[in-house]
Design a protein around this motif. Structure first.
Motif, PDB file in Angstrom:
ATOM      1  N   PHE A 126     -10.791  -1.781  -1.338  1.00 50.91           N
ATOM      2  CA  PHE A 126     -10.913  -2.139  -2.757  1.00 50.91           C
ATOM      3  C   PHE A 126      -9.805  -3.106  -3.160  1.00 50.91           C
ATOM      4  O   PHE A 126     -10.068  -4.180  -3.700  1.00 50.91           O
ATOM      5  N   ALA A 127      -8.566  -2.739  -2.896  1.00 48.55           N
ATOM      6  CA  ALA A 127      -7.439  -3.583  -3.292  1.00 48.55           C
ATOM      7  C   ALA A 127      -7.483  -4.933  -2.593  1.00 48.55           C
ATOM      8  O   ALA A 127      -7.187  -5.966  -3.196  1.00 48.55           O
ATOM      9  N   THR A 128      -7.871  -4.936  -1.327  1.00 47.92           N
ATOM     10  CA  THR A 128      -7.961  -6.187  -0.583  1.00 47.92           C
ATOM     11  C   THR A 128      -9.022  -7.097  -1.187  1.00 47.92           C
ATOM     12  O   THR A 128      -8.786  -8.289  -1.392  1.00 47.92           O
ATOM     13  N   SER A 129     -10.175  -6.537  -1.514  1.00 47.25           N
ATOM     14  CA  SER A 129     -11.260  -7.353  -2.057  1.00 47.25           C
ATOM     15  C   SER A 129     -10.946  -7.886  -3.448  1.00 47.25           C
ATOM     16  O   SER A 129     -11.594  -8.824  -3.910  1.00 47.25           O
ATOM     17  N   TYR A 186      -5.183  11.966  -2.435  1.00 45.23           N
ATOM     18  CA  TYR A 186      -5.810  13.286  -2.458  1.00 45.23           C
ATOM     19  C   TYR A 186      -6.303  13.701  -1.074  1.00 45.23           C
ATOM     20  O   TYR A 186      -6.370  14.890  -0.769  1.00 45.23           O
ATOM     21  N   ALA A 187      -6.646  12.748  -0.230  1.00 41.98           N
ATOM     22  CA  ALA A 187      -7.144  13.052   1.117  1.00 41.98           C
ATOM     23  C   ALA A 187      -6.014  13.273   2.113  1.00 41.98           C
ATOM     24  O   ALA A 187      -6.265  13.503   3.288  1.00 41.98           O
ATOM     25  N   GLY A 188      -4.767  13.163   1.663  1.00 39.52           N
ATOM     26  CA  GLY A 188      -3.637  13.392   2.556  1.00 39.52           C
ATOM     27  C   GLY A 188      -3.282  12.198   3.419  1.00 39.52           C
ATOM     28  O   GLY A 188      -2.709  12.358   4.490  1.00 39.52           O
ATOM     29  N   THR A 236       0.820  -1.207   0.000  1.00 44.09           N
ATOM     30  CA  THR A 236       0.000   0.000   0.000  1.00 44.09           C
ATOM     31  C   THR A 236       0.852   1.255   0.000  1.00 44.09           C
ATOM     32  O   THR A 236       1.999   1.255   0.457  1.00 44.09           O
ATOM     33  N   ALA A 237       0.245   2.332  -0.488  1.00 44.21           N
ATOM     34  CA  ALA A 237       0.904   3.632  -0.495  1.00 44.21           C
ATOM     35  C   ALA A 237       0.229   4.599   0.466  1.00 44.21           C
ATOM     36  O   ALA A 237       0.716   5.697   0.699  1.00 44.21           O
ATOM     37  N   THR A 238      -0.895   4.164   1.023  1.00 43.19           N
ATOM     38  CA  THR A 238      -1.647   5.023   1.936  1.00 43.19           C
ATOM     39  C   THR A 238      -1.819   4.321   3.283  1.00 43.19           C
ATOM     40  O   THR A 238      -1.692   3.109   3.384  1.00 43.19           O
ATOM     41  N   ASP A 296      -5.069   2.198  -7.948  1.00 35.35           N
ATOM     42  CA  ASP A 296      -6.447   1.790  -7.682  1.00 35.35           C
ATOM     43  C   ASP A 296      -7.236   2.980  -7.125  1.00 35.35           C
ATOM     44  O   ASP A 296      -6.651   3.941  -6.624  1.00 35.35           O
ATOM     45  N   PRO A 297      -8.563   2.932  -7.221  1.00 39.62           N
ATOM     46  CA  PRO A 297      -9.388   4.071  -6.793  1.00 39.62           C
ATOM     47  C   PRO A 297      -9.208   4.485  -5.335  1.00 39.62           C
ATOM     48  O   PRO A 297      -9.214   5.668  -5.026  1.00 39.62           O
ATOM     49  N   GLU A 298      -9.017   3.526  -4.450  1.00 43.78           N
ATOM     50  CA  GLU A 298      -8.891   3.879  -3.039  1.00 43.78           C
ATOM     51  C   GLU A 298      -7.537   4.516  -2.736  1.00 43.78           C
ATOM     52  O   GLU A 298      -7.449   5.437  -1.924  1.00 43.78           O
ATOM     53  N   THR A 299      -6.490   4.061  -3.401  1.00 41.87           N
ATOM     54  CA  THR A 299      -5.185   4.717  -3.249  1.00 41.87           C
ATOM     55  C   THR A 299      -5.266   6.129  -3.811  1.00 41.87           C
ATOM     56  O   THR A 299      -4.777   7.083  -3.192  1.00 41.87           O
TER      57      THR A 299
END
Length: 162
Positions: A78-81, A106-108, A70-72, A98-101
């Motif tokens: 999402f990635a887990t599923s 963007y959310a910091g 992960t990067a966040t 991926d969308p969640e990353t």
């Protein structure tokens, strides 16, 4: 009709419009897509907590087996599923994440070692090592969703036409 009659009729219509508007006699009721009390029931909250715990355990297992990086911070549901993604390699390659990353960056919520390489371009888009961070292409997202179906046991119903 005389000029005075036109003015009187105009004032009469204006007064009638004001009275009807002020009385709110034609106002419709406010419609809401969902009317809820603001929080889910205790039973639903318990299910969310149990699901989060299981996803967190699944993510840890994927990381241990080198299927996920992960990067966040926190859970990437999402990635887990989808059986895991390597967000760090994806960032390095500049081919999308991926969308969640994407949302997490963007959310910091970037991990500290990733955050040091983040910036913004002149249009406010997030960059990683001066490359714009994009979401995966649609073809890769479709593959990830198809992989996720393998774990859920559901079948894919591709009737959206997109």
């Amino acid at each position: 009709m005389s000029r005075l009659g036109q003015i009187a009729m105009g004032l009469l219509l204006l007064t009638a419009g004001y009275v009807l508007g002020a009385s709110q006699s034609f106002q419709s009721t406010t419609l809401h897509a969902q009317q809820n009390s603001g929080t889910p029931t205790e039973e639903t909250e318990d299910k969310i907590k149990r699901g989060d715990k299981q996803l967190t355990e699944a993510q840890a297992a994927l990381e241990q087996e080198n299927f996920m990086r992960t990067a966040t911070k926190g859970l990437n549901a999402f990635a887990t599923s989808c059986g895991g993604v390597n967000a760090l390699d994806d960032l390095e390659a500049g081919n999308g994440v991926d969308p969640e990353t994407f949302a997490g960056l963007y959310a910091g919520l970037a991990k500290p070692d990733v955050a040091t390489h983040l910036g913004r371009d002149d249009q406010g888009r997030i960059t990683y090592k001066n490359k714009i961070v994009r979401m995966y292409p649609v073809s890769k997202l479709k593959k990830l969703f198809a992989t996720r179906l393998k774990y859920t046991g559901e079948t894919q119903d591709d009737t959206t036409g997109f």
